[in-house]
Design a protein around this motif. Structure first.
Motif, PDB file in Angstrom:
ATOM      1  N   TRP A 114       0.831  -1.198   0.000  1.00 55.24           N
ATOM      2  CA  TRP A 114       0.000   0.000   0.000  1.00 55.24           C
ATOM      3  C   TRP A 114       0.870   1.254   0.000  1.00 55.24           C
ATOM      4  CZ3 TRP A 114      -5.287   0.800  -0.224  1.00 55.24           C
ATOM      5  CH2 TRP A 114      -5.700   2.116   0.001  1.00 55.24           C
ATOM      6  N   GLY A 115       1.889   1.280   0.840  1.00 54.65           N
ATOM      7  CA  GLY A 115       2.755   2.455   0.875  1.00 54.65           C
ATOM      8  C   GLY A 115       3.503   2.674  -0.419  1.00 54.65           C
ATOM      9  N   ALA A 116       4.033   1.592  -1.003  1.00 54.03           N
ATOM     10  CA  ALA A 116       4.849   1.722  -2.211  1.00 54.03           C
ATOM     11  C   ALA A 116       4.015   1.984  -3.454  1.00 54.03           C
ATOM     12  CB  ALA A 116       5.687   0.461  -2.408  1.00 54.03           C
ATOM     13  N   CYS A 117       2.781   1.507  -3.490  1.00 58.34           N
ATOM     14  CA  CYS A 117       1.968   1.605  -4.707  1.00 58.34           C
ATOM     15  C   CYS A 117       0.812   2.596  -4.544  1.00 58.34           C
ATOM     16  CB  CYS A 117       1.438   0.221  -5.087  1.00 58.34           C
ATOM     17  SG  CYS A 117       2.739  -0.998  -5.402  1.00 58.34           S
ATOM     18  N   ALA A 118      -0.165   2.250  -3.711  1.00 62.64           N
ATOM     19  CA  ALA A 118      -1.378   3.066  -3.619  1.00 62.64           C
ATOM     20  C   ALA A 118      -1.102   4.442  -3.023  1.00 62.64           C
ATOM     21  CB  ALA A 118      -2.432   2.326  -2.793  1.00 62.64           C
ATOM     22  N   ALA A 119      -0.420   4.476  -1.862  1.00 63.71           N
ATOM     23  CA  ALA A 119      -0.156   5.773  -1.224  1.00 63.71           C
ATOM     24  C   ALA A 119       0.751   6.640  -2.083  1.00 63.71           C
ATOM     25  CB  ALA A 119       0.472   5.549   0.156  1.00 63.71           C
TER      26      ALA A 119
END
Length: 459
Positions: free
Chosen positions: A98-103
């Motif tokens: 989530w941090g590397a892609c979505a956020a």
């Protein structure tokens, strides 16, 4: 009684068998998992294309190679903090993805749009960049990272039991976000060096690497950890404390945004503003939060030692297990012993799972004793006891060996006082032997230790 609660209809069903037989298609687990994986994969592809477009292929590869260096160290540090009650790896994988892609995708799109809109509205591109870095970016980025913590808090509630869990999920999410951001910054710096013909220590790439990877790899995790602490405090609160459960995470998010804004604005404080903020603000904050997390970790071990004797009195655990389970050294010795004596890695894994379930049981009992347990306290307690019972054949001898190896003998007084054994318990304990099946109730006698042997949640 904590020793004989009513067993749920379906042990694996947290609802006690009351779930609907015919759930809607969107409520099925494989549908939710598939949608989440698809969302993260699409976000990863889009952010990959955007970063490569800004850095070029060569810059992207250089940035990727340099940005990955601090990731294993940060993940290992957060995993070490989570060793008392380790959460499942799928939660950490989700948080990092989530941090590397979505956020990262949310941040790069929202920051670019906001900065361009401000520059067009004010006709001041320089001022728009400053405002975007010090105001827009902290709000957008910390909110995007906090979404991962919120999702784990809502949908993996059993894995989110306190401050350490919040710190770990928030820190891993921020590590993934910083990884993608470092690729962008390092790749852009490399492209600048290629245009200017610079190289070596005096290059922009070297300076960017030193500032972002060497000096401040913990910057993004430090900001988001404040949000994680807020959610951790909320997890420790009782269900009826609705205002506290909402305001504390929001306060943590606001603190994260404020610290992030101060860090981003350090370059506007003069030639030495960055170093002043780093030395006077970031380093003390990092030291304070590190102390807090380690203190919380030790407090969790103390909770294990204080809460599990009730189950030892009832016969679910041996008298030495609360001590062994409350010591990280004894846990390690138990796993090593099981690996040598009972069949290699599978036995060590069974002991590790036993330790994790016992820790969850101690935390559950503490919440119940303090009046903060959820409505499924009895069902969850029985599930954990069942999991311990399944692994007792391997775990009990290993933990008993660990207790003998790590605990010094307890000095005892001479007669006429009674003489106790090595761990302060009678050689022939008064409580009955463990039941032959977890369904069989245990009726404890008067406790050998001053501890309540009742279900603190049941009225």
């Amino acid at each position: 009684m904590a020793t004989c609660p009513p067993y749920p209809t379906y042990p694996g069903d947290p609802t006690g068998g009351t779930a609907l037989r015919h759930a809607h298609w969107w409520q099925r687990k494989w549908v939710r998992y598939g949608a989440l994986i698809t969302l993260l994969a699409l976000s990863g592809l889009v952010i990959l294309a955007l970063v490569r477009q800004q850095t070029g292929t060569q810059g992207f590869l250089v940035g990727l190679g340099l940005a990955v260096l601090p990731v294993p160290l940060l993940i290992a540090a957060f995993r070490w903090l989570d060793r008392v009650e380790p959460g499942p790896w799928r939660n950490l994988l989700f948080a990092f993805a989530w941090g590397a892609c979505a956020a990262a995708l949310i941040a790069i799109i929202a920051n670019s749009f906001a900065t361009k809109w401000i520059a067009t509205a004010t006709a001041d591109p320089s001022g728009a960049d400053t405002l975007g870095a010090t105001v827009i970016a902290p709000i957008v980025e910390e909110s995007a990272k906090a979404a991962a913590v919120l999702l784990v808090f809502l949908f993996r509630r059993r894995d989110f039991t306190g401050i350490v869990d919040g710190v770990v999920i928030a820190g891993v999410t921020a590590t993934g976000f910083a990884f993608t951001e470092n690729i962008l910054y390092l790749g852009t710096a490399f492209g600048t060096d290629q245009l200017n013909g610079d190289g070596g220590i005096a290059s922009v790439t070297a300076a960017t690497f030193f500032v972002r990877v060497v000096m401040s790899p913990f910057a993004h995790p430090l900001f988001t950890v404040l949000t994680g602490i807020g959610f951790g405090i909320s997890a420790l609160s009782a269900e009826r404390q609705h205002v506290r459960r909402v305001l504390v995470p929001l306060s943590g998010l606001l603190l994260a945004m404020g610290m992030h804004a101060t860090w981003n604005g350090s370059s506007t404080f003069g030639d030495y503003g960055f170093f002043a903020v780093y030395a006077m603000f970031m380093v003390p904050a990092f030291a304070l939060l590190t102390w807090l997390v380690i203190w919380t970790r030790q407090r969790e071990l103390r909770t294990v030692r204080e809460e599990l004797p009730a189950y030892a009195v009832a016969g679910w655990l041996t008298p030495t297990e609360p001590y062994a389970l409350g010591s990280m050294r004894a846990r390690r010795v138990a796993r090593d012993y099981a690996r040598r004596q009972f069949g290699g890695r599978s036995a060590a894994r069974a002991v590790s799972q036993y330790e994790a379930y016992a820790t969850s049981l101690a935390f559950l009992r503490r919440r119940g004793r303090l009046g903060r347990a959820n409505a499924d306290f009895v069902v969850r307690e029985r599930e954990l006891l069942h999991e311990l019972w399944r692994r007792r054949e391997v775990a009990r001898p290993a933990l008993d060996h660990a207790a003998r190896m790590t605990a010094p003998p307890v000095p005892v007084a001479a007669p006429p006082w009674p003489v106790y054994g090595v761990y302060g318990y009678p050689a022939h304990p008064a409580h009955p032997a463990p039941p032959t099946h977890p369904m069989q109730p245990v009726h404890p006698v008067h406790p050998a230790v001053p501890y309540p042997a009742y279900n603190p949640y049941r009225t």
